[in-house]
Every structure is written in C-alpha cells, then in structure tokens.
Design a protein around this motif. Sequence first.
Motif, PDB file in Angstrom:
ATOM      1  N   GLY A 193       0.810  -1.192   0.000  1.00 14.90           N
ATOM      2  CA  GLY A 193       0.000   0.000   0.000  1.00 14.90           C
ATOM      3  C   GLY A 193       0.848   1.248   0.000  1.00 14.90           C
ATOM      4  O   GLY A 193       1.947   1.271  -0.543  1.00 14.90           O
ATOM      5  N   GLY A 194       0.332   2.288   0.665  1.00 16.04           N
ATOM      6  CA  GLY A 194       0.993   3.581   0.677  1.00 16.04           C
ATOM      7  C   GLY A 194       0.540   4.456  -0.469  1.00 16.04           C
ATOM      8  O   GLY A 194       0.010   3.974  -1.470  1.00 16.04           O
ATOM      9  N   LEU A 195       0.739   5.761  -0.318  1.00 12.37           N
ATOM     10  CA  LEU A 195       0.423   6.701  -1.381  1.00 12.37           C
ATOM     11  C   LEU A 195       1.698   7.248  -2.008  1.00 12.37           C
ATOM     12  O   LEU A 195       1.973   7.020  -3.175  1.00 12.37           O
ATOM     13  N   VAL A 196       2.504   7.956  -1.210  1.00 14.17           N
ATOM     14  CA  VAL A 196       3.775   8.490  -1.704  1.00 14.17           C
ATOM     15  C   VAL A 196       4.888   7.477  -1.490  1.00 14.17           C
ATOM     16  O   VAL A 196       5.723   7.245  -2.364  1.00 14.17           O
ATOM     17  N   THR A 197       4.910   6.847  -0.331  1.00 13.62           N
ATOM     18  CA  THR A 197       5.921   5.856   0.018  1.00 13.62           C
ATOM     19  C   THR A 197       5.325   4.462  -0.057  1.00 13.62           C
ATOM     20  O   THR A 197       4.260   4.207   0.505  1.00 13.62           O
ATOM     21  N   SER A 198       5.993   3.559  -0.750  1.00 17.25           N
ATOM     22  CA  SER A 198       5.510   2.187  -0.859  1.00 17.25           C
ATOM     23  C   SER A 198       5.591   1.493   0.495  1.00 17.25           C
ATOM     24  O   SER A 198       6.602   1.577   1.191  1.00 17.25           O
ATOM     25  N   GLN A 199       4.528   0.775   0.833  1.00 21.34           N
ATOM     26  CA  GLN A 199       4.480   0.010   2.068  1.00 21.34           C
ATOM     27  C   GLN A 199       4.432  -1.478   1.750  1.00 21.34           C
ATOM     28  O   GLN A 199       3.693  -1.905   0.855  1.00 21.34           O
ATOM     29  N   LEU A 200       5.201  -2.264   2.490  1.00 20.45           N
ATOM     30  CA  LEU A 200       5.158  -3.718   2.388  1.00 20.45           C
ATOM     31  C   LEU A 200       5.004  -4.288   3.786  1.00 20.45           C
ATOM     32  O   LEU A 200       5.844  -4.053   4.660  1.00 20.45           O
ATOM     33  N   ALA A 201       3.918  -5.013   4.019  1.00 26.40           N
ATOM     34  CA  ALA A 201       3.705  -5.721   5.272  1.00 26.40           C
ATOM     35  C   ALA A 201       3.806  -7.215   5.003  1.00 26.40           C
ATOM     36  O   ALA A 201       3.405  -7.695   3.942  1.00 26.40           O
ATOM     37  N   HIS A 202       4.349  -7.950   5.963  1.00 26.19           N
ATOM     38  CA  HIS A 202       4.625  -9.372   5.780  1.00 26.19           C
ATOM     39  C   HIS A 202       4.289 -10.100   7.070  1.00 26.19           C
ATOM     40  O   HIS A 202       4.643  -9.656   8.160  1.00 26.19           O
ATOM     41  N   GLY A 203       3.587 -11.215   6.966  1.00 26.96           N
ATOM     42  CA  GLY A 203       3.280 -11.970   8.167  1.00 26.96           C
ATOM     43  C   GLY A 203       2.304 -13.084   7.903  1.00 26.96           C
ATOM     44  O   GLY A 203       2.118 -13.529   6.765  1.00 26.96           O
ATOM     45  N   SER A 204       1.656 -13.518   8.967  1.00 27.09           N
ATOM     46  CA  SER A 204       0.586 -14.502   8.880  1.00 27.09           C
ATOM     47  C   SER A 204      -0.135 -14.524  10.214  1.00 27.09           C
ATOM     48  O   SER A 204       0.462 -14.240  11.258  1.00 27.09           O
ATOM     49  N   GLN A 205      -1.404 -14.828  10.180  1.00 25.71           N
ATOM     50  CA  GLN A 205      -2.239 -14.910  11.363  1.00 25.71           C
ATOM     51  C   GLN A 205      -2.027 -13.695  12.256  1.00 25.71           C
ATOM     52  O   GLN A 205      -2.286 -12.574  11.844  1.00 25.71           O
ATOM     53  N   GLY A 206      -1.474 -13.846  13.455  1.00 27.41           N
ATOM     54  CA  GLY A 206      -1.369 -12.740  14.392  1.00 27.41           C
ATOM     55  C   GLY A 206      -0.048 -12.018  14.415  1.00 27.41           C
ATOM     56  O   GLY A 206       0.139 -11.096  15.212  1.00 27.41           O
ATOM     57  N   THR A 207       0.897 -12.368  13.561  1.00 23.64           N
ATOM     58  CA  THR A 207       2.231 -11.778  13.608  1.00 23.64           C
ATOM     59  C   THR A 207       2.560 -11.110  12.290  1.00 23.64           C
ATOM     60  O   THR A 207       2.649 -11.775  11.247  1.00 23.64           O
ATOM     61  N   TRP A 208       2.749  -9.764  12.332  1.00 22.55           N
ATOM     62  CA  TRP A 208       3.032  -8.990  11.124  1.00 22.55           C
ATOM     63  C   TRP A 208       4.120  -7.970  11.392  1.00 22.55           C
ATOM     64  O   TRP A 208       4.249  -7.447  12.502  1.00 22.55           O
ATOM     65  N   THR A 209       4.905  -7.680  10.362  1.00 21.54           N
ATOM     66  CA  THR A 209       5.834  -6.564  10.385  1.00 21.54           C
ATOM     67  C   THR A 209       5.634  -5.771   9.103  1.00 21.54           C
ATOM     68  O   THR A 209       5.134  -6.294   8.105  1.00 21.54           O
ATOM     69  N   ALA A 210       6.021  -4.496   9.139  1.00 24.12           N
ATOM     70  CA  ALA A 210       5.852  -3.647   7.964  1.00 24.12           C
ATOM     71  C   ALA A 210       7.054  -2.736   7.811  1.00 24.12           C
ATOM     72  O   ALA A 210       7.750  -2.425   8.786  1.00 24.12           O
ATOM     73  N   SER A 211       7.303  -2.310   6.581  1.00 20.96           N
ATOM     74  CA  SER A 211       8.431  -1.425   6.313  1.00 20.96           C
ATOM     75  C   SER A 211       8.128  -0.560   5.102  1.00 20.96           C
ATOM     76  O   SER A 211       7.337  -0.928   4.236  1.00 20.96           O
ATOM     77  N   ASP A 212       8.770   0.627   5.062  1.00 27.27           N
ATOM     78  CA  ASP A 212       8.743   1.448   3.865  1.00 27.27           C
ATOM     79  C   ASP A 212       9.648   0.814   2.821  1.00 27.27           C
ATOM     80  O   ASP A 212      10.730   0.321   3.135  1.00 27.27           O
ATOM     81  N   VAL A 213       9.203   0.821   1.584  1.00 27.75           N
ATOM     82  CA  VAL A 213      10.003   0.312   0.472  1.00 27.75           C
ATOM     83  C   VAL A 213      10.215   1.479  -0.482  1.00 27.75           C
ATOM     84  O   VAL A 213       9.253   2.018  -1.031  1.00 27.75           O
TER      85      VAL A 213
END
Length: 324
Positions: free
Chosen positions: A223-243
């Motif tokens: 997602g993201g508008l100006v900055t690309s967002q990438l979230a990665h995980g499964s079930q209850g555990t997720w992390t996200a970072s700007d790409v």
Amino acid sequence: MKNLVVGLLALGLGGCSSPSPAGRDWQVAVELDDGAILSFWGASAQDVFAVGGSMLENGGAAIVLRHNTNGWQRVPITATPTLWWVHGFGPNDVWAVGERGTITHFDGNAWTTVATGALYTLWGVWGPAPDELWAVGGQANVGAPSVLLHYDGITWSEVPDIGVPDELLFKVWGTSASDVYVVGTEGAVLYFDGNTWTRPPSGTSERLLTVRGRGPGEVYAVGGLVTSQLAHGSQGTWTASDVNLGAGLMGLWTAPAEPLVGAGFSGLLAIDDGEGFRVQPALVYDDLHATWGDDQGNLLAGGGNLLYLGARRGVILSVGDFAI
C-alpha cells in the motif's frame, strides 16, 4: 467526481521460479479509450479475465476483457457499473464486484447481477470454494462503515461487528476457509480463522490496498500513497516497512515459489525475485492497479489514468504469452 477521487486516494521477500520475470521485457498489450483495467483473474495465460470500467461518479460502465489463444476480446456485459475486482473457480464460474454494491457472476455464457444499488463500493472479492466467498468494501466518506459480505453458495449477507467500524476494506485473500485476510485503511489487517475475525497489529498505520501470499505462513500486503508500504506476516504476527520505490503500491501478485510482483502509481512496476524489489523500466505513466502471473513466467499489470477527472483510458502491460 469528487467522491471518486477521494475513493481512489483512499485506495491509493522470497524465492523465485525459473525463468525469472525480472529480466523479461514488458510490452503494452492493450490500450483502451473508454475505461481503466482494475483486476485480473485466470486459470492460465490461455484464459484470463480482466475487469474495470469508466469510473464515472454514478458508477460508470463496466469493462470485461478475456484473453485466450485468439488474444484479448471484449466480453459483453450490460447495465453494470465499474468492476473493481474479479475472482473465479473456472471458466464457467467467475465473480466480479464493484461500484454501487455490484456483485455479478459469469456462468460461461453471460454475466448475471445478483446484488446492486448500494451506496458503498466493493473493492475486493475472494473465496476458497464456490460456496464460500467474501467481498469487502466501504464508502469513501470519512466515518462511513466498513463492509464485509459473505456468500454461502446461496445468499450474500453482511457480516456485522468485525472490529473495524470505520475503516475502508480494500482486498481479501486467503489459503483456505480457515485462513482468510482482509486489508484496509489505517494499516488494517483482519484475520479469520474459520470462526472469529481478529485484528492483529500490522506494524503500519498506512493504508494497505492488496493482500496476497505464497501459503499459510507467508502472506504479504502492499500500500501507501507516496511511500511504498510492504507488510509481511501470517495470522497474528506482522511486520511492515517502507520500500523506497518512488510511489505507492496498489497491486500485488505472488504464488508458491514465485516472485513478488508489485504495481502502483505513475506506472510503477517492481519485482522481488529474492534480492529485494527491482523497479522495472517504465512503459507508461498511468497508475497500475493490479498484477497477475503464473508459474510459467507470464505476467500482467493493468490500470489507467485513475486520478484523472476526465475520460478514462486503460492499459494492460504483459510479459510472456499474451497476444497484442
């Protein structure tokens, strides 16, 4: 038209099989002057559906294309607003959703609308089986309720009290009836284990527009508008970072042992084949809303001038076995 633009703004690393599409040349496969392409579904490169529409304030008019050995052809569909997403189980069992609460089904001969006329838009649809589907959406107005619908093979019904009363829900995807994910505004990630919907922390407050994975333990959202967002995980555990890709991401495709293929604003195309995302040379500067691929290295990206206030145009970019 103002509400349409608001809605678009609301919308808007792993192994690899061989051959790697990261080194392949993209080409412009289709150009349209009456609407944008917003989603793909196909069982193979020889049978792919593309949906979209004119995106006018009153819902516009739907566009459906189908690719087979004869190339891309229009599929007749009448009195149907713009379609935002498509999902199927075979050439005679395809669902699409879109503006004004539209839900329509293709049985191999014709499209039949089974629900329409609502104020909300349905932006996503997915299911593990013909009698188990989910559709998600909302209204672009601030504070409008989120929308989650379920289909049991007979009836579509609204699911209440899912814990995100005011979030727009954009896409739904899963690996089974007991492993379903929904993403939306404010970094929303919803998880359904077959009995209960929960909202695990996603690691971001940025809007997440598309969710897709390689299996139960490896799910991605972008997602993201100006900055690309990438979230990665499964079930209850997720992390996200700007790409750092230069624009926000809207589309994502991957599959077991396949790369991540992302698409976004201003013609952004990027592929992660195990060494981080690599931005592809730009062929167009239209916004790219969706991607699709298979295990043979064939890829598609679709979009158009999504934020433009005038007449819509559309584009499909391709790699591999797609006729021009």
